[in-house]
Design an enzyme around this catalytic site. Structure first.
Site, short mmCIF file in Angstrom:
data_model
loop_
_atom_site.label_atom_id
_atom_site.label_comp_id
_atom_site.label_asym_id
_atom_site.label_seq_id
_atom_site.Cartn_x
_atom_site.Cartn_y
_atom_site.Cartn_z
N LYS A 84 5.80 -18.84 59.86
CA LYS A 84 5.46 -20.26 60.30
C LYS A 84 6.32 -21.43 59.36
O LYS A 84 6.91 -21.14 58.58
CB LYS A 84 3.80 -20.54 60.00
CG LYS A 84 3.02 -19.87 60.94
CD LYS A 84 1.58 -20.23 60.94
CE LYS A 84 0.85 -19.52 61.91
NZ LYS A 84 -0.69 -19.75 61.78
N ARG A 130 -2.65 -11.66 59.42
CA ARG A 130 -2.12 -11.86 60.46
C ARG A 130 -0.57 -11.82 60.59
O ARG A 130 -0.13 -12.87 60.13
CB ARG A 130 -2.84 -12.71 61.47
CG ARG A 130 -2.44 -12.74 62.90
CD ARG A 130 -3.32 -13.83 63.86
NE ARG A 130 -2.86 -13.69 65.22
CZ ARG A 130 -1.85 -14.61 65.66
NH1 ARG A 130 -1.02 -15.42 64.91
NH2 ARG A 130 -1.69 -14.44 67.03
#
Length: 272
Positions: A215, A249
């Site tokens: 991210k 995740r």
């Protein structure tokens, strides 16, 4: 359906989308999708998380019918290749969760909106006995990055998730996982403040999922691309585990599986 979290679990991201932020994770066609599913299974994923709606900032909207078509395509392959696999559906829409589980059986419902965008989704999860992941987000993926004003981000996110946990319980959901929503309606600095206070969410008493993989909180700080952000992903994943997260995740399953194995060993013989 129960999710075994006796040790931290690795959730593999399978994007049935043409526009997810990390280009290498996109599997919009059948052969790429089949290859990806085989790959994450071979690398040791505990859960396969299937999404047909990109939640990156500014992503195009997708109709419920198209989202259901995309996710169903993945589920058909998974049930053919790996009939016993634990699958989660990354959706905030009750109709998508219902359509998939009616045809392919109970799955984890991974809801980025924690029931706020479609209140019926909790009832669907309860009816199927599905574990439910409630994530913190403000607004929608289209406008969330305009909603980053907080006083105490850790306290506000914790209080919000406590409320959504109560709502899930009241809806009849037995197995709830909380996700602080790294990257969703948070600045880079706020993401790190939230990671540093993750224990307060863990203290709510249910498993916590950490989704930091590749991210912007990593690649912006390092001044690299998402494709170059695997080392940062592993580093922050370890910190999330150290602070109590039970699910990672990730886009990259093999490194995460090794990370969890080392962390499990370290937590027994080292000092956390």
């Amino acid at each position: 359906m129960r999710l075994d979290l006796g040790r931290p679990a690795v959730m593999a991201i399978v994007n049935v989308t043409p526009d997810s932020f990390f280009a290498d994770s996109r599997t919009p066609d059948g052969e790429a999708l089949r290859h990806r599913i085989r790959q994450v299974a071979a690398e040791g994923a505990d859960v396969i998380d299937v999404g047909g709606y990109s939640s990156r900032p500014g992503a195009d909207d997708v109709s419920p019918e198209e989202e259901l078509r995309r996710v169903s395509r993945a589920l058909a392959i998974i049930r053919e290749e790996l009939p016993e696999a634990v699958v989660s559906i990354d959706t905030f829409r009750a109709s998508v969760a219902e359509g998939v589980m009616a045809r392919y059986g109970t799955c984890i419902v991974n809801d980025i909106a924690a029931g706020e965008l479609d209140p019926q989704i909790m009832a669907v999860a309860a009816r199927y006995g599905a574990p439910y992941i409630a994530m913190h987000m403000r607004g929608t993926p289209a406008d969330m990055q305009d909603r980053t004003a907080y006083g105490d981000i850790v306290g506000e996110v914790t209080d919000y998730l406590a409320g959504r946990l109560r709502a899930a319980r009241e809806a009849g959901i037995r197995n709830v996982v909380l996700d602080p929503g790294f990257g969703f309606a948070k600045t880079t600095q706020q993401n790190y403040e939230l990671l540093g206070g993750l224990e307060r969410i863990v203290a709510l008493g249910v498993p916590v999922l950490a989704g930091v993989s590749r991210k912007s909180m990593i690649y912006k700080v390092l001044d690299v691309t998402p494709a170059e952000s695997l080392p940062g992903t592993v580093a922050l994943g370890w910190e999330a585990l150290r602070r109590g997260a039970r699910i990672l995740r990730v886009h990259d399953v093999a490194p995460a599986v090794q990370e969890v194995k080392l962390f499990d060993y370290y937590s027994r013989y080292g000092r956390i």
